[in-house]
Write a protein that holds these residues in place. Sequence first.
Motif, PDB file in Angstrom:
ATOM      1  N   CYS A 148      39.048  36.817  44.073  1.00 18.33           N
ATOM      2  CA  CYS A 148      38.705  35.682  43.199  1.00 18.33           C
ATOM      3  C   CYS A 148      39.196  35.947  41.780  1.00 18.33           C
ATOM      4  O   CYS A 148      39.561  35.015  41.060  1.00 18.33           O
ATOM      5  N   GLY A 149      39.198  37.216  41.376  1.00 19.89           N
ATOM      6  CA  GLY A 149      39.727  37.573  40.060  1.00 19.89           C
ATOM      7  C   GLY A 149      41.220  37.309  39.982  1.00 19.89           C
ATOM      8  O   GLY A 149      41.735  36.827  38.968  1.00 19.89           O
ATOM      9  N   PHE A 150      41.929  37.623  41.070  1.00 16.93           N
ATOM     10  CA  PHE A 150      43.379  37.385  41.099  1.00 16.93           C
ATOM     11  C   PHE A 150      43.675  35.886  41.150  1.00 16.93           C
ATOM     12  O   PHE A 150      44.646  35.423  40.563  1.00 16.93           O
ATOM     13  N   GLU A 151      42.834  35.130  41.839  1.00 16.74           N
ATOM     14  CA  GLU A 151      43.027  33.670  41.876  1.00 16.74           C
ATOM     15  C   GLU A 151      42.923  33.093  40.466  1.00 16.74           C
ATOM     16  O   GLU A 151      43.639  32.178  40.088  1.00 16.74           O
ATOM     17  N   GLN A 152      42.007  33.667  39.714  1.00 19.99           N
ATOM     18  CA  GLN A 152      41.763  33.183  38.353  1.00 19.99           C
ATOM     19  C   GLN A 152      42.891  33.576  37.390  1.00 19.99           C
ATOM     20  O   GLN A 152      43.175  32.877  36.431  1.00 19.99           O
ATOM     21  N   ALA A 153      43.540  34.704  37.690  1.00 24.57           N
ATOM     22  CA  ALA A 153      44.504  35.287  36.733  1.00 24.57           C
ATOM     23  C   ALA A 153      45.817  34.504  36.692  1.00 24.57           C
ATOM     24  O   ALA A 153      46.273  33.974  37.704  1.00 24.57           O
ATOM     25  N   ASP A 154      46.423  34.445  35.507  1.00 26.47           N
ATOM     26  CA  ASP A 154      47.778  33.897  35.393  1.00 26.47           C
ATOM     27  C   ASP A 154      48.806  35.026  35.266  1.00 26.47           C
ATOM     28  O   ASP A 154      49.954  34.872  35.644  1.00 26.47           O
ATOM     29  N   VAL A 155      48.367  36.183  34.728  1.00 31.67           N
ATOM     30  CA  VAL A 155      49.269  37.330  34.574  1.00 31.67           C
ATOM     31  C   VAL A 155      48.677  38.532  35.310  1.00 31.67           C
ATOM     32  O   VAL A 155      47.505  38.863  35.120  1.00 31.67           O
ATOM     33  N   ARG A 209      37.130  38.633  25.276  1.00 32.98           N
ATOM     34  CA  ARG A 209      36.013  39.171  26.033  1.00 32.98           C
ATOM     35  C   ARG A 209      36.453  39.326  27.489  1.00 32.98           C
ATOM     36  O   ARG A 209      37.509  38.854  27.872  1.00 32.98           O
ATOM     37  N   HIS A 210      35.626  39.975  28.238  1.00 32.71           N
ATOM     38  CA  HIS A 210      35.932  40.249  29.632  1.00 32.71           C
ATOM     39  C   HIS A 210      35.699  38.963  30.437  1.00 32.71           C
ATOM     40  O   HIS A 210      34.562  38.631  30.752  1.00 32.71           O
ATOM     41  N   PRO A 211      36.751  38.231  30.763  1.00 31.62           N
ATOM     42  CA  PRO A 211      36.550  36.930  31.384  1.00 31.62           C
ATOM     43  C   PRO A 211      36.030  37.016  32.822  1.00 31.62           C
ATOM     44  O   PRO A 211      35.550  36.022  33.355  1.00 31.62           O
ATOM     45  N   LEU A 212      36.145  38.184  33.428  1.00 32.02           N
ATOM     46  CA  LEU A 212      35.737  38.294  34.833  1.00 32.02           C
ATOM     47  C   LEU A 212      34.431  39.091  34.983  1.00 32.02           C
ATOM     48  O   LEU A 212      34.147  39.621  36.049  1.00 32.02           O
ATOM     49  N   GLN A 259      35.045  34.443  54.917  1.00 29.25           N
ATOM     50  CA  GLN A 259      35.628  33.118  55.199  1.00 29.25           C
ATOM     51  C   GLN A 259      34.893  32.030  54.422  1.00 29.25           C
ATOM     52  O   GLN A 259      35.474  31.053  53.975  1.00 29.25           O
ATOM     53  N   ASP A 260      33.579  32.236  54.284  1.00 26.39           N
ATOM     54  CA  ASP A 260      32.757  31.218  53.612  1.00 26.39           C
ATOM     55  C   ASP A 260      32.678  31.441  52.104  1.00 26.39           C
ATOM     56  O   ASP A 260      31.949  30.722  51.411  1.00 26.39           O
ATOM     57  N   LEU A 261      33.397  32.453  51.624  1.00 26.29           N
ATOM     58  CA  LEU A 261      33.245  32.859  50.225  1.00 26.29           C
ATOM     59  C   LEU A 261      33.648  31.752  49.239  1.00 26.29           C
ATOM     60  O   LEU A 261      34.734  31.200  49.329  1.00 26.29           O
ATOM     61  N   THR A 262      32.749  31.466  48.317  1.00 24.54           N
ATOM     62  CA  THR A 262      33.165  30.597  47.206  1.00 24.54           C
ATOM     63  C   THR A 262      33.221  31.477  45.961  1.00 24.54           C
ATOM     64  O   THR A 262      32.375  32.350  45.771  1.00 24.54           O
ATOM     65  N   SER A 263      34.193  31.250  45.146  1.00 28.62           N
ATOM     66  CA  SER A 263      34.395  32.108  43.982  1.00 28.62           C
ATOM     67  C   SER A 263      33.197  32.038  43.042  1.00 28.62           C
ATOM     68  O   SER A 263      32.717  30.952  42.725  1.00 28.62           O
ATOM     69  N   PRO A 264      32.712  33.200  42.613  1.00 29.93           N
ATOM     70  CA  PRO A 264      31.620  33.190  41.644  1.00 29.93           C
ATOM     71  C   PRO A 264      32.101  32.832  40.235  1.00 29.93           C
ATOM     72  O   PRO A 264      31.298  32.747  39.313  1.00 29.93           O
ATOM     73  N   LEU A 265      33.415  32.606  40.108  1.00 29.28           N
ATOM     74  CA  LEU A 265      33.961  32.343  38.773  1.00 29.28           C
ATOM     75  C   LEU A 265      34.148  30.843  38.556  1.00 29.28           C
ATOM     76  O   LEU A 265      34.487  30.120  39.493  1.00 29.28           O
ATOM     77  N   PRO A 266      33.990  30.393  37.318  1.00 32.78           N
ATOM     78  CA  PRO A 266      34.251  28.975  37.043  1.00 32.78           C
ATOM     79  C   PRO A 266      35.747  28.687  37.171  1.00 32.78           C
ATOM     80  O   PRO A 266      36.565  29.540  36.847  1.00 32.78           O
ATOM     81  N   LEU A 267      36.089  27.533  37.681  1.00 32.70           N
ATOM     82  CA  LEU A 267      37.516  27.205  37.819  1.00 32.70           C
ATOM     83  C   LEU A 267      38.123  26.793  36.483  1.00 32.70           C
ATOM     84  O   LEU A 267      37.460  26.274  35.621  1.00 32.70           O
TER      85      LEU A 267
END
Length: 546
Positions: A259-266, A330-333, A538-546
């Motif tokens: 989920c952290g990698f999904e969020q990342a742009d770099v 700040r630490h975004p993740l 499989q059911d995981l939803t990202s704990p991070l805001p989109l």
Amino acid sequence: MKAAELFVRCLENEGVQYIFGVPGEENIDIMDALLDSKMQFITTRHEQGAAFMADVYGRLTGRAGVCLSTLGPGATNLITGVADANMDRAPMVAIAGQGATTRLHKESHQILDLVTLFAPITKYATQIREAEVIPEIVRKAFKVAQTEKPGSCFIDFPENIAAMQIAGKVPLGVQAPYTPAPADVKVAQAAHIISEARCPIVLAGNGVIRAGATQALVSFAEVLHIPVATTFMAKGAMPFSHELSLGTIGLKARDLVSCGFEQADVVICVGYDMVEYHPVQWNPGQDKAIVHIDSLPAEVDEHYIVETGVLGNIGETLRAVAWKARPHDRHPLRKLREVIVREIAELSEDQSFPVKPQKIVWDLRQMLAPDDIVISDVGAHKMWMGRMYQAERPNTCIISNGFASMGIAVPGALAAKLAFPARRVVAVTGDAGFLMNSQEIETAMRARTPFVILIWNDSEYGLITWHQLRHFGRPSHISFQNPDFVKYAESFGAKGYRVEKTSDLASILKQALTDNTVSIIDCPVDYAENMKLTQKLQDLTSPLPL
Ligand SMILES: Cc1ncc(C[n+]2csc(CCOP(=O)(O)OP(=O)(O)O)c2C)c(N)n1
Ligand SMILES: [Mg+2]
């Protein structure tokens, strides 16, 4: 002197302390010359055991581990461990005796073309055809094995050459290769991309550990406030307890850390090696800007097209980029880290039996000090160790994820104990992988290398069951019966323990770690958790805001 003696002097010159192997007829001159050397020969019970010992010794020390066999079947028995070292980037020099050069051109007893056989699983494979080239061949083998990316080298030593007399030759001086500093223009490019990033993340691989750049990595993350995930083989490159650590990425499924990698742009890849974890797993849309920091250029892959590559000394690169780039606020993740940390402790008090994988990993971690060493074998247990074992220091959780061969843990533990006698060592293994090299318990008893073997007992090739259930919903030919592991241990003069209730595991581990011998723990494991994890992910939803 005899050529075999010159060869032994050359090994000494390389700083070799241990040679792991099995004597044979075609290496008798080397074996005899070893009697007059300070190097210690560890006689193993299988050449594969010797190769895995050299493999793990090399990986832990950065100096080539050395293994020795005879020709033909002895050499073919080395192969799995040699390939493992090569693909796990562990420096190793493998040596095999060979028949005399007078019979290599024809069909002849036990003769195989070993150089051709070893070529695809080594960085350099050669035959000694003249005694006078021994200093060059040995120096080259060690130099190539220990130079980035490290791996295996193979020397085939025909018996008639080994027995020849040679005068006027001495070992060559040992020189360590120097990795230059990165180019300023590349550092500036990387710093710019990182400064402009919305959400950068670091993916650290084993190259960081090999380069001794773990402290530089921690400082880089701290200065720029960028979170770090490591591969299985880079465990401990960033202390798990560090607030910027996101733990380990490595499952072939979307996991929490994904989920952290999904969020990342770099994605800043540092010492990353795609042999262990394919970039399609974390860059499926090919949309990440990749900053490649390593001493060598990136492999070509459609999911790994680099925005910029900074080649050179990894530690210096990290310091230079950290100096130039603009820190993130700040630490975004942070939220993701909280979920990962919570999950690891979730079953820490679980008392159900057989023991859940998460609980085994938890209890093991509680019983070991930060510097103690765990070697994982390959199987479902490796997935749980890779995912959940918290490593604080580099090279304290050894996982084979390049070649990923079963059977590494028991011989690997012996080598770890020889390399670091003051640290406690645990081999974590499945019941199948354990029996692939359990003959080396005898070697360990003889060599007086105490360690603990923790067997996860499911009477199955558990990882394969897991795979089959995921793909077809039914298992095929994966069950077997185990011997009585306690009696088996005792038959070697080792100690044996059986976990009969979950609350016993911690105290058995504690006892075994102080036994000062080889101690084997038979721990029944509840692998129903494997498919539960699959379902959960499989059911995981990202704990991070989109
Ligand atoms: C030498 C070798 N043979 C086969 C495999 C394929 N393989 C990977 S894991 C596994 C099963 C491992 O079983 P076990 O050691 O009992 O561990 P578990 O999965 O049950 O934890 C197999 C057959 C391999 N990686 N290495
Ligand atoms: Mg098993």
